[in-house]
Design a protein around this motif. Sequence first.
Motif, PDB file in Angstrom:
ATOM      1  N   LEU A 215      -0.839   7.272   4.490  1.00 33.90           N
ATOM      2  CA  LEU A 215      -1.677   7.431   3.301  1.00 33.90           C
ATOM      3  C   LEU A 215      -1.262   6.456   2.202  1.00 33.90           C
ATOM      4  O   LEU A 215      -2.113   5.919   1.485  1.00 33.90           O
ATOM      5  N   LEU A 216       0.032   6.216   2.076  1.00 37.60           N
ATOM      6  CA  LEU A 216       0.510   5.214   1.116  1.00 37.60           C
ATOM      7  C   LEU A 216      -0.040   3.835   1.459  1.00 37.60           C
ATOM      8  O   LEU A 216      -0.439   3.068   0.578  1.00 37.60           O
ATOM      9  N   ASP A 217      -0.069   3.530   2.738  1.00 35.54           N
ATOM     10  CA  ASP A 217      -0.616   2.249   3.171  1.00 35.54           C
ATOM     11  C   ASP A 217      -2.120   2.187   2.908  1.00 35.54           C
ATOM     12  O   ASP A 217      -2.646   1.170   2.438  1.00 35.54           O
ATOM     13  N   LYS A 218      -2.812   3.293   3.170  1.00 36.21           N
ATOM     14  CA  LYS A 218      -4.266   3.335   2.984  1.00 36.21           C
ATOM     15  C   LYS A 218      -4.643   3.208   1.513  1.00 36.21           C
ATOM     16  O   LYS A 218      -5.556   2.457   1.158  1.00 36.21           O
ATOM     17  N   ASP A 219      -3.945   3.936   0.643  1.00 31.11           N
ATOM     18  CA  ASP A 219      -4.299   3.938  -0.779  1.00 31.11           C
ATOM     19  C   ASP A 219      -3.766   2.716  -1.519  1.00 31.11           C
ATOM     20  O   ASP A 219      -4.474   2.106  -2.320  1.00 31.11           O
ATOM     21  N   PHE A 220      -2.491   2.377  -1.276  1.00 31.86           N
ATOM     22  CA  PHE A 220      -1.844   1.304  -2.033  1.00 31.86           C
ATOM     23  C   PHE A 220      -1.652   0.013  -1.241  1.00 31.86           C
ATOM     24  O   PHE A 220      -1.380  -1.032  -1.828  1.00 31.86           O
ATOM     25  N   GLY A 221      -1.697   0.120   0.093  1.00 33.90           N
ATOM     26  CA  GLY A 221      -1.333  -1.035   0.902  1.00 33.90           C
ATOM     27  C   GLY A 221       0.163  -1.261   0.925  1.00 33.90           C
ATOM     28  O   GLY A 221       0.627  -2.393   1.091  1.00 33.90           O
ATOM     29  N   LEU A 222       0.939  -0.176   0.774  1.00 29.77           N
ATOM     30  CA  LEU A 222       2.396  -0.276   0.712  1.00 29.77           C
ATOM     31  C   LEU A 222       3.035   0.241   1.995  1.00 29.77           C
ATOM     32  O   LEU A 222       2.599   1.250   2.560  1.00 29.77           O
ATOM     33  N   ALA A 223       4.089  -0.435   2.420  1.00 26.58           N
ATOM     34  CA  ALA A 223       4.879   0.044   3.552  1.00 26.58           C
ATOM     35  C   ALA A 223       5.940   1.000   3.034  1.00 26.58           C
ATOM     36  O   ALA A 223       6.513   0.797   1.962  1.00 26.58           O
ATOM     37  N   ALA A 224       6.196   2.056   3.783  1.00 28.96           N
ATOM     38  CA  ALA A 224       7.188   3.050   3.390  1.00 28.96           C
ATOM     39  C   ALA A 224       8.184   3.248   4.522  1.00 28.96           C
ATOM     40  O   ALA A 224       7.878   3.017   5.695  1.00 28.96           O
ATOM     41  N   GLU A 225       9.372   3.687   4.157  1.00 27.21           N
ATOM     42  CA  GLU A 225      10.420   3.966   5.133  1.00 27.21           C
ATOM     43  C   GLU A 225      10.535   5.473   5.302  1.00 27.21           C
ATOM     44  O   GLU A 225      10.686   6.213   4.321  1.00 27.21           O
ATOM     45  N   VAL A 226      10.449   5.939   6.541  1.00 24.77           N
ATOM     46  CA  VAL A 226      10.525   7.370   6.832  1.00 24.77           C
ATOM     47  C   VAL A 226      11.925   7.712   7.316  1.00 24.77           C
ATOM     48  O   VAL A 226      12.439   7.096   8.253  1.00 24.77           O
ATOM     49  N   VAL A 231      10.347  10.251   2.554  1.00 32.67           N
ATOM     50  CA  VAL A 231       9.630   8.975   2.583  1.00 32.67           C
ATOM     51  C   VAL A 231      10.091   8.166   1.380  1.00 32.67           C
ATOM     52  O   VAL A 231      10.075   8.652   0.246  1.00 32.67           O
ATOM     53  N   ARG A 232      10.500   6.931   1.640  1.00 32.39           N
ATOM     54  CA  ARG A 232      11.058   6.080   0.596  1.00 32.39           C
ATOM     55  C   ARG A 232      10.198   4.830   0.429  1.00 32.39           C
ATOM     56  O   ARG A 232       9.807   4.194   1.411  1.00 32.39           O
ATOM     57  N   VAL A 233       9.908   4.491  -0.831  1.00 34.04           N
ATOM     58  CA  VAL A 233       9.092   3.314  -1.137  1.00 34.04           C
ATOM     59  C   VAL A 233       9.852   2.434  -2.119  1.00 34.04           C
ATOM     60  O   VAL A 233      10.382   2.931  -3.124  1.00 34.04           O
ATOM     61  N   ASP A 234       9.904   1.151  -1.836  1.00 38.36           N
ATOM     62  CA  ASP A 234      10.455   0.180  -2.780  1.00 38.36           C
ATOM     63  C   ASP A 234       9.288  -0.561  -3.417  1.00 38.36           C
ATOM     64  O   ASP A 234       8.563  -1.297  -2.744  1.00 38.36           O
ATOM     65  N   ALA A 235       9.099  -0.345  -4.713  1.00 41.66           N
ATOM     66  CA  ALA A 235       7.966  -0.937  -5.421  1.00 41.66           C
ATOM     67  C   ALA A 235       8.341  -2.291  -6.005  1.00 41.66           C
ATOM     68  O   ALA A 235       9.518  -2.590  -6.236  1.00 41.66           O
ATOM     69  N   ALA A 236       7.317  -3.094  -6.265  1.00 40.86           N
ATOM     70  CA  ALA A 236       7.542  -4.461  -6.735  1.00 40.86           C
ATOM     71  C   ALA A 236       8.012  -4.511  -8.182  1.00 40.86           C
ATOM     72  O   ALA A 236       8.730  -5.429  -8.575  1.00 40.86           O
ATOM     73  N   ASP A 237       7.614  -3.540  -8.992  1.00 39.22           N
ATOM     74  CA  ASP A 237       7.953  -3.556 -10.413  1.00 39.22           C
ATOM     75  C   ASP A 237       7.898  -2.127 -10.947  1.00 39.22           C
ATOM     76  O   ASP A 237       7.374  -1.227 -10.274  1.00 39.22           O
ATOM     77  N   PRO A 238       8.438  -1.887 -12.147  1.00 37.39           N
ATOM     78  CA  PRO A 238       8.487  -0.511 -12.679  1.00 37.39           C
ATOM     79  C   PRO A 238       7.121   0.156 -12.796  1.00 37.39           C
ATOM     80  O   PRO A 238       6.986   1.349 -12.516  1.00 37.39           O
ATOM     81  N   ARG A 239       6.119  -0.595 -13.211  1.00 36.76           N
ATOM     82  CA  ARG A 239       4.798   0.022 -13.355  1.00 36.76           C
ATOM     83  C   ARG A 239       4.246   0.461 -12.005  1.00 36.76           C
ATOM     84  O   ARG A 239       3.699   1.566 -11.870  1.00 36.76           O
ATOM     85  N   SER A 240       4.405  -0.384 -10.997  1.00 33.76           N
ATOM     86  CA  SER A 240       3.942  -0.015  -9.657  1.00 33.76           C
ATOM     87  C   SER A 240       4.701   1.198  -9.133  1.00 33.76           C
ATOM     88  O   SER A 240       4.121   2.068  -8.461  1.00 33.76           O
ATOM     89  N   ALA A 241       5.995   1.260  -9.442  1.00 40.30           N
ATOM     90  CA  ALA A 241       6.801   2.390  -8.980  1.00 40.30           C
ATOM     91  C   ALA A 241       6.325   3.695  -9.605  1.00 40.30           C
ATOM     92  O   ALA A 241       6.211   4.722  -8.923  1.00 40.30           O
ATOM     93  N   TRP A 242       6.029   3.668 -10.901  1.00 35.02           N
ATOM     94  CA  TRP A 242       5.531   4.886 -11.545  1.00 35.02           C
ATOM     95  C   TRP A 242       4.128   5.238 -11.052  1.00 35.02           C
ATOM     96  O   TRP A 242       3.764   6.417 -10.984  1.00 35.02           O
ATOM     97  N   ALA A 243       3.351   4.241 -10.693  1.00 37.36           N
ATOM     98  CA  ALA A 243       2.039   4.524 -10.101  1.00 37.36           C
ATOM     99  C   ALA A 243       2.209   5.299  -8.799  1.00 37.36           C
ATOM    100  O   ALA A 243       1.528   6.305  -8.557  1.00 37.36           O
ATOM    101  N   VAL A 244       3.141   4.857  -7.961  1.00 35.11           N
ATOM    102  CA  VAL A 244       3.387   5.538  -6.687  1.00 35.11           C
ATOM    103  C   VAL A 244       3.967   6.931  -6.927  1.00 35.11           C
ATOM    104  O   VAL A 244       3.558   7.913  -6.284  1.00 35.11           O
TER     105      VAL A 244
END
Length: 294
Positions: A215-226, A231-244
């Motif tokens: 779902l993270l990939d579908k909505d954001f196009g982000l890869a996540a680590e399970v 589930v862990r996500v490394d975001a590109a910047d603080p704003r993107s991280a808070w969005a996730v």
Amino acid sequence: MPRSRSGALTLAEEEPRSPRQRWLAGTLGVAVVGVLGVAGWQGVQHLLHAVASERCEVTVSGTTHRWAPDQASNAAAITAIGVKRGLPPRAASIAIATAMQESKVRNVRYGDRDSLGLFQQRPSQGWGSPEQILDPEYATNAFYDALVEVDGYDGMEIADAAQAVQRSAAGYAYAQHEGQARATASALSGQSPAVLGCALRDPSEPGDPEALSALLDKDFGLAAEVEGTRVRVDAADPRSAWAVAQWAVARASTTGATRVEHDGRSWTRAMDDAALTWAGDGSTGPGEVVIDLA
């Protein structure tokens, strides 16, 4: 039984209680009242928990806006897709305001004439097949495809931009939703950190970390680590991280998420007001979002 001088029956006098007996009786009475009080309070708490409504809230600039969990989940998807496309938060504000007016941000299977879905798009008007329109991802992308064709939409009034896409008979109606739409888009795009929370009951079944990753990939196009149920996500910047992070809270009613951590803050699933805010007990850094499932 003893009689009085007049011959009437009288009750025998009780032997006076000792101080120890009086103390024991008093202590027992207090204990009984205490047990009944605790049981009663627990019963009240259980009843309140059973009848309380699940809800999500966004508080920006001192104003709180309330959503039902399914509405918040759909608003999160709408905003995330805009983020994935690189659109400004204004685009998400316009899209959410439109969905509020058209469907109350619910993916309904009915509407005026052949209108369907979040944005009440009509197959007969070229928006897609009924099956496509009822797919929130397709419907949202179709809305954004039309919106970006409106010259200067990001500088227009929200109602005017929405009307340019929808061509509604009551285009003025979109304006009434501007405040809530803007606050929600600000939270879910990461512009306003730690302002969205959801009070939710425990999940009815365990969450699926692989499904959440998809779902993270579908909505954001982000890869996540399970990692197990995490589930862990490394975001590109603080704003993107808070969005996730706030997306994860808004989507928790459907994913089964029980805790979200980011930048030293955390949201923990519960059916009380504490779950409407973020606590300061998180252990993750600025670019990392951790989502735990039941």
